[in-house]
Write a protein that holds these residues in place. Sequence first.
Motif, PDB file in Angstrom:
ATOM      1  N   GLN A 195       1.186  -1.193  -0.139  1.00 49.95           N
ATOM      2  CA  GLN A 195       0.096   0.073  -0.175  1.00 49.95           C
ATOM      3  C   GLN A 195       1.154   1.651  -0.197  1.00 49.95           C
ATOM      4  O   GLN A 195       0.555   2.221  -0.737  1.00 49.95           O
ATOM      5  N   GLN A 196       1.966   1.200   0.479  1.00 49.89           N
ATOM      6  CA  GLN A 196       3.550   2.383   0.814  1.00 49.89           C
ATOM      7  C   GLN A 196       3.171   2.290  -0.838  1.00 49.89           C
ATOM      8  O   GLN A 196       3.174   3.756  -1.162  1.00 49.89           O
ATOM      9  N   LEU A 197       4.059   1.236  -1.496  1.00 50.62           N
ATOM     10  CA  LEU A 197       4.270   1.772  -2.659  1.00 50.62           C
ATOM     11  C   LEU A 197       3.248   2.344  -3.152  1.00 50.62           C
ATOM     12  O   LEU A 197       3.154   3.179  -4.604  1.00 50.62           O
ATOM     13  N   THR A 198       1.758   1.800  -3.554  1.00 53.21           N
ATOM     14  CA  THR A 198       0.834   1.981  -4.268  1.00 53.21           C
ATOM     15  C   THR A 198       0.721   4.298  -4.385  1.00 53.21           C
ATOM     16  O   THR A 198       0.716   4.962  -5.629  1.00 53.21           O
ATOM     17  N   ASN A 199       0.952   4.810  -2.876  1.00 54.99           N
ATOM     18  CA  ASN A 199       0.730   5.675  -2.042  1.00 54.99           C
ATOM     19  C   ASN A 199       2.568   6.519  -3.021  1.00 54.99           C
ATOM     20  O   ASN A 199       1.563   7.160  -3.435  1.00 54.99           O
ATOM     21  N   TRP A 200       2.775   6.110  -2.559  1.00 53.85           N
ATOM     22  CA  TRP A 200       3.955   6.652  -3.439  1.00 53.85           C
ATOM     23  C   TRP A 200       3.456   7.040  -4.802  1.00 53.85           C
ATOM     24  O   TRP A 200       4.559   8.336  -5.705  1.00 53.85           O
ATOM     25  N   PHE A 212       2.486  -3.864 -11.044  1.00 51.68           N
ATOM     26  CA  PHE A 212       3.149  -5.026 -10.007  1.00 51.68           C
ATOM     27  C   PHE A 212       3.267  -5.589  -8.809  1.00 51.68           C
ATOM     28  O   PHE A 212       2.826  -6.518  -8.259  1.00 51.68           O
ATOM     29  N   VAL A 213       2.083  -3.684  -8.095  1.00 54.36           N
ATOM     30  CA  VAL A 213       1.429  -4.750  -6.834  1.00 54.36           C
ATOM     31  C   VAL A 213       0.174  -5.101  -6.648  1.00 54.36           C
ATOM     32  O   VAL A 213       0.210  -6.609  -6.260  1.00 54.36           O
ATOM     33  N   GLN A 214      -0.668  -4.782  -7.643  1.00 53.76           N
ATOM     34  CA  GLN A 214      -1.780  -5.520  -8.003  1.00 53.76           C
ATOM     35  C   GLN A 214      -1.066  -7.285  -8.084  1.00 53.76           C
ATOM     36  O   GLN A 214      -1.799  -8.316  -7.204  1.00 53.76           O
ATOM     37  N   LEU A 215      -0.410  -7.329  -8.626  1.00 55.07           N
ATOM     38  CA  LEU A 215      -0.484  -8.935  -9.369  1.00 55.07           C
ATOM     39  C   LEU A 215       0.459  -9.929  -7.548  1.00 55.07           C
ATOM     40  O   LEU A 215       0.491 -11.098  -7.619  1.00 55.07           O
ATOM     41  N   VAL A 300      -4.975  -6.642 -23.571  1.00 56.97           N
ATOM     42  CA  VAL A 300      -6.005  -5.524 -22.531  1.00 56.97           C
ATOM     43  C   VAL A 300      -6.787  -6.348 -21.186  1.00 56.97           C
ATOM     44  O   VAL A 300      -7.474  -7.199 -21.251  1.00 56.97           O
ATOM     45  N   ASN A 301      -5.850  -6.198 -19.792  1.00 54.57           N
ATOM     46  CA  ASN A 301      -6.988  -7.095 -19.237  1.00 54.57           C
ATOM     47  C   ASN A 301      -6.554  -5.684 -18.099  1.00 54.57           C
ATOM     48  O   ASN A 301      -5.949  -4.999 -17.794  1.00 54.57           O
ATOM     49  N   ARG A 302      -7.036  -6.727 -16.551  1.00 54.96           N
ATOM     50  CA  ARG A 302      -6.688  -6.036 -15.606  1.00 54.96           C
ATOM     51  C   ARG A 302      -5.946  -4.598 -15.147  1.00 54.96           C
ATOM     52  O   ARG A 302      -5.095  -4.193 -14.517  1.00 54.96           O
ATOM     53  N   TYR A 303      -4.510  -5.408 -15.410  1.00 50.49           N
ATOM     54  CA  TYR A 303      -2.495  -5.302 -15.153  1.00 50.49           C
ATOM     55  C   TYR A 303      -2.511  -4.480 -16.468  1.00 50.49           C
ATOM     56  O   TYR A 303      -2.017  -3.335 -16.366  1.00 50.49           O
ATOM     57  N   PHE A 304      -3.009  -4.117 -17.954  1.00 49.71           N
ATOM     58  CA  PHE A 304      -3.416  -3.135 -18.555  1.00 49.71           C
ATOM     59  C   PHE A 304      -3.449  -1.919 -18.490  1.00 49.71           C
ATOM     60  O   PHE A 304      -3.007  -0.737 -18.341  1.00 49.71           O
ATOM     61  N   TRP A 305      -4.913  -1.556 -17.236  1.00 48.65           N
ATOM     62  CA  TRP A 305      -4.869  -1.162 -17.078  1.00 48.65           C
ATOM     63  C   TRP A 305      -4.444  -0.163 -16.039  1.00 48.65           C
ATOM     64  O   TRP A 305      -4.446   0.835 -15.576  1.00 48.65           O
ATOM     65  N   LYS A 306      -3.757  -0.961 -14.943  1.00 48.75           N
ATOM     66  CA  LYS A 306      -2.960  -0.413 -13.742  1.00 48.75           C
ATOM     67  C   LYS A 306      -2.149   0.137 -13.636  1.00 48.75           C
ATOM     68  O   LYS A 306      -1.267   1.004 -13.317  1.00 48.75           O
ATOM     69  N   ALA A 307      -1.721  -0.632 -15.002  1.00 45.63           N
ATOM     70  CA  ALA A 307      -0.319  -0.272 -15.356  1.00 45.63           C
ATOM     71  C   ALA A 307      -0.120   0.836 -16.740  1.00 45.63           C
ATOM     72  O   ALA A 307       1.161   1.625 -16.153  1.00 45.63           O
TER      73      ALA A 307
END
Length: 325
Positions: A195-200, A212-215, A300-307
Amino acid sequence: MRLVRSPVLCNYYVTYRCNATCGFCDIWERPSPYVTLDNARANLRDLRRLGVRVIDFTGGEPLLHRQLPELLEEAKRLGFITTVTTNALLYPKQAERLRGLVDMLHFSLDSPVAEEHDRSRGVRCFDKVMESIQIARQLGERPDILFTVFEHNVQQIRDMYDTICRPNKLVLILNPVFEYNGVDTGGALSTDALQQLTNWGRQPGVYLNDAFVQLRRDGGNHVDKPVCRAGSTTIVISPENKLVLPCYHLGLKDFSINDDLYTLYRSEEVQKMVALEGRLPACEGCAINCYMQPSFAVDVNRYFWKALPSTLKYNWMKGTWKQLF
């Protein structure tokens, strides 16, 4: 839906040799030659024909290769985006020769505290990173700080950002640690650290691929529904001039290139190996960043949109976005 069918990245191992002995890496333990300029020229031409856009000249320590500037010049002549990651021990001596040849130059730095960083690398190199930052800026280069994030140093991101990156106008790349081949990398990151990584990653001047975090939250790659596209998106070339499949870290099989990488990669035997990407027993739970980064860009999947937001952000900061189209 698949957006890109051709490989987009080449991890070109110019040597496995290294002048550091990082505890979280085993590449430096391998005996190794250096790639030859003639082989590299032939391979780069074929990589261009295959559709590759980015060449990551890697190692080991790539600056140990005395002809690295010539390799980069050839890659730039052919229109590739180039990237080099270095521990910076040799950068002060080679900075002039590398000037203008590296689109994405990364200096590895794992702690804002000299003693801690040097201990993790097994050699005194913190001061060389600091010296290299100043030299690079004087030459008009725009290096990044590549900060490998472990559970024990996630709290140091603030100091790294405030005392090193922001004053020097450097992009801070957050690289979550990954496990592989039984190497002791300190274990998985906790939920709080992720979560800290996502915030940063939302901060200006910081790059974190949130996929990367989601995976990691999803338990990594799963062989029954793989997200990894290592074989079809990434071409791995060894210092022995061999094509390594399905990826470097698994390295189940290698093929001698013999000056015809284009035909070799498209051969039936190689494509059978490519088709196993993400589906082998050792692929279960994998979260190796250097293969997931291109994997997230082609489906095109959930990781694509996250990245996507972080990818666009980084290429905007670096000014390389125009080269992607």
